[in-house]
Design an enzyme around this catalytic site. Structure first.
Site, PDB file in Angstrom:
ATOM      1  N   ARG A 283      -1.039  -2.190  -6.694  1.00 51.87           N
ATOM      2  CA  ARG A 283      -1.336  -3.307  -5.509  1.00 51.87           C
ATOM      3  C   ARG A 283      -1.859  -3.949  -6.379  1.00 51.87           C
ATOM      4  O   ARG A 283      -2.091  -5.859  -6.269  1.00 51.87           O
ATOM      5  CB  ARG A 283      -1.678  -2.866  -4.756  1.00 51.87           C
ATOM      6  CG  ARG A 283      -2.303  -3.985  -3.407  1.00 51.87           C
ATOM      7  CD  ARG A 283      -2.850  -3.030  -2.112  1.00 51.87           C
ATOM      8  NE  ARG A 283      -3.035  -3.940  -1.292  1.00 51.87           N
ATOM      9  CZ  ARG A 283      -3.232  -4.297  -0.391  1.00 51.87           C
ATOM     10  NH1 ARG A 283      -1.215  -4.264  -0.498  1.00 51.87           N
ATOM     11  NH2 ARG A 283      -3.481  -5.131   0.433  1.00 51.87           N
TER      12      ARG A 283
ATOM     13  N   HIS B 212      -3.099   2.215  -5.353  1.00 47.59           N
ATOM     14  CA  HIS B 212      -3.659   0.792  -5.399  1.00 47.59           C
ATOM     15  C   HIS B 212      -4.390  -0.533  -6.635  1.00 47.59           C
ATOM     16  O   HIS B 212      -3.832  -1.718  -6.788  1.00 47.59           O
ATOM     17  CB  HIS B 212      -4.897   1.386  -5.004  1.00 47.59           C
ATOM     18  CG  HIS B 212      -6.148   0.190  -3.639  1.00 47.59           C
ATOM     19  ND1 HIS B 212      -5.042  -0.151  -2.757  1.00 47.59           N
ATOM     20  CD2 HIS B 212      -6.339  -0.053  -3.660  1.00 47.59           C
ATOM     21  CE1 HIS B 212      -5.816  -0.960  -2.421  1.00 47.59           C
ATOM     22  NE2 HIS B 212      -7.174  -1.473  -2.353  1.00 47.59           N
TER      23      HIS B 212
ATOM     24  N   ARG C 130       0.719  -1.096   0.103  1.00 44.42           N
ATOM     25  CA  ARG C 130      -0.136   0.053   0.327  1.00 44.42           C
ATOM     26  C   ARG C 130       1.118   1.115  -0.251  1.00 44.42           C
ATOM     27  O   ARG C 130       1.812   1.115   0.055  1.00 44.42           O
ATOM     28  CB  ARG C 130      -0.693   0.293   0.799  1.00 44.42           C
ATOM     29  CG  ARG C 130      -1.803  -1.682   1.279  1.00 44.42           C
ATOM     30  CD  ARG C 130      -2.539  -1.118   2.819  1.00 44.42           C
ATOM     31  NE  ARG C 130      -3.677  -2.180   2.684  1.00 44.42           N
ATOM     32  CZ  ARG C 130      -3.823  -3.507   3.193  1.00 44.42           C
ATOM     33  NH1 ARG C 130      -2.023  -3.806   3.469  1.00 44.42           N
ATOM     34  NH2 ARG C 130      -4.110  -4.324   3.051  1.00 44.42           N
TER      35      ARG C 130
ATOM     36  N   TYR D  97      -9.399 -10.351  -7.051  1.00 47.96           N
ATOM     37  CA  TYR D  97      -8.899 -10.760  -8.193  1.00 47.96           C
ATOM     38  C   TYR D  97      -8.972 -12.018  -9.202  1.00 47.96           C
ATOM     39  O   TYR D  97      -9.005 -12.100 -10.496  1.00 47.96           O
ATOM     40  CB  TYR D  97      -7.395 -10.859  -7.876  1.00 47.96           C
ATOM     41  CG  TYR D  97      -7.213  -9.711  -6.973  1.00 47.96           C
ATOM     42  CD1 TYR D  97      -7.270  -8.440  -7.437  1.00 47.96           C
ATOM     43  CD2 TYR D  97      -7.061  -9.829  -5.295  1.00 47.96           C
ATOM     44  CE1 TYR D  97      -6.739  -7.373  -6.599  1.00 47.96           C
ATOM     45  CE2 TYR D  97      -6.552  -9.130  -4.650  1.00 47.96           C
ATOM     46  CZ  TYR D  97      -6.800  -7.443  -5.245  1.00 47.96           C
ATOM     47  OH  TYR D  97      -6.206  -6.216  -4.380  1.00 47.96           O
TER      48      TYR D  97
ATOM     49  N   HIS E  15      -4.303  -9.663   3.141  1.00 45.52           N
ATOM     50  CA  HIS E  15      -5.569  -9.279   3.560  1.00 45.52           C
ATOM     51  C   HIS E  15      -5.573 -10.295   4.957  1.00 45.52           C
ATOM     52  O   HIS E  15      -5.393 -11.334   5.317  1.00 45.52           O
ATOM     53  CB  HIS E  15      -5.796 -10.219   2.153  1.00 45.52           C
ATOM     54  CG  HIS E  15      -5.875  -9.305   1.591  1.00 45.52           C
ATOM     55  ND1 HIS E  15      -6.245  -9.911  -0.153  1.00 45.52           N
ATOM     56  CD2 HIS E  15      -5.836  -7.326   1.273  1.00 45.52           C
ATOM     57  CE1 HIS E  15      -6.434  -8.318  -0.820  1.00 45.52           C
ATOM     58  NE2 HIS E  15      -6.518  -7.272  -0.585  1.00 45.52           N
TER      59      HIS E  15
ATOM     60  N   LYS F  83      -1.766  -3.022   8.051  1.00 51.03           N
ATOM     61  CA  LYS F  83      -2.810  -1.909   8.702  1.00 51.03           C
ATOM     62  C   LYS F  83      -2.750  -3.119   9.447  1.00 51.03           C
ATOM     63  O   LYS F  83      -2.849  -4.368  10.012  1.00 51.03           O
ATOM     64  CB  LYS F  83      -4.520  -2.466   7.823  1.00 51.03           C
ATOM     65  CG  LYS F  83      -4.410  -1.922   6.753  1.00 51.03           C
ATOM     66  CD  LYS F  83      -5.506  -1.757   6.448  1.00 51.03           C
ATOM     67  CE  LYS F  83      -5.717  -0.673   5.295  1.00 51.03           C
ATOM     68  NZ  LYS F  83      -7.986  -1.270   4.137  1.00 51.03           N
TER      69      LYS F  83
END
Length: 249
Positions: free
Chosen positions: A179, A176, A76, A211, A202, A106
């Site tokens: 990414r 992004h 990110r 995806y 994730h 995150k």
């Protein structure tokens, strides 16, 4: 609606007499809307973007290293901006150890991502002679780069590349999307979806499944494997010995 639900949760924690009212607010369903498929760059498009910076200049070398790093790791914008030299483990081509980077995602979750030889070389050139506490990617005046700075660099080179590739003008290229490109290209290379989930950081594999849903090339490959399958002649019909044995039963 998300703000209202958060407010209801906050009030419910501090005011028990309003719990019933808070529960009613939180039970209001979110409005369903259509989800657009994620955008990504094809192989030739990402290669054109990586070739856009002038590696003969200091800032151009930094920009090339940043773009290559984003594509290699699927990081990110904030993860790239917060990256310090101590997070890198850069090994030479003669060494047996794999170069990798430690990314802080995150929720302060840490994940390790391998680095290509080209990414390792670009980063080595960028950080040589600097202290481990410094940020890897610095601004024009030597200050720590922010995620907005990372976004600005990507969009600037996207505009440059779009001058020769009209197809890129229709895509909203940012960190992004790079990414998304990393994830899509890993999927096309045959990497399993759970490895891609860990690669991108994730929490749920459901997030990574978008995806698989959006990649037309993978879908077309799966479809070609099924094409004409119903009309194929059964292998056992071509075996005379087997047919003779069945006829004697």
């Amino acid at each position: 609606m998300a703000a209202v639900r958060s407010l209801a949760t906050f009030i419910g924690e501090g005011s028990p007499e309003h719990l019933s009212w808070c529960a009613q607010l939180r039970n209001i369903p979110f409005k369903k809307s259509t989800h657009r498929p994620v955008g990504y760059l094809e192989k030739d498009e990402i290669e054109a973007l990586l070739a856009a910076p002038d590696c003969g200049s200091r800032l151009g070398s930094r920009d090339h290293a940043l773009l290559l790093f984003l594509y290699n790791t699927g990081a990110r914008a904030d993860e790239a901006a917060q990256l310090t030299i101590s997070d890198l483990r850069l090994h030479g081509p003669q060494e047996k150890s794999q170069s990798f980077v430690q990314l802080h995602g995150k929720g302060n979750k840490i994940r390790l991502c391998p680095l290509w030889a080209s990414t390792t070389a670009a980063l080595k050139q960028l950080v040589t002679g600097r202290t481990e506490e410094e940020r890897v990617f610095l601004g024009r005046c030597g200050q720590a780069m922010t995620r907005f700075g990372v976004h600005d660099i990507v969009t600037r080179y996207a505009k440059v590349t779009g001058g020769s590739r009209p197809g890129l003008r229709r895509k909203q290229i940012g960190p992004h999307m790079i990414r998304h490109t990393t994830a899509t290209h890993l999927l096309r290379a045959g990497v399993d979806i759970n490895t891609i989930r860990a690669w991108l950081g994730h929490v749920s594999i459901d997030t990574t499944n978008i995806y698989a849903e959006s990649d037309l090339q993978t879908k077309a490959k799966a479809l070609s494997m099924c094409e004409g399958i119903s009309s194929r002649q059964k292998p056992w019909r071509d075996n005379p010995d087997l047919l003779q044995f069945l006829a004697q039963l």
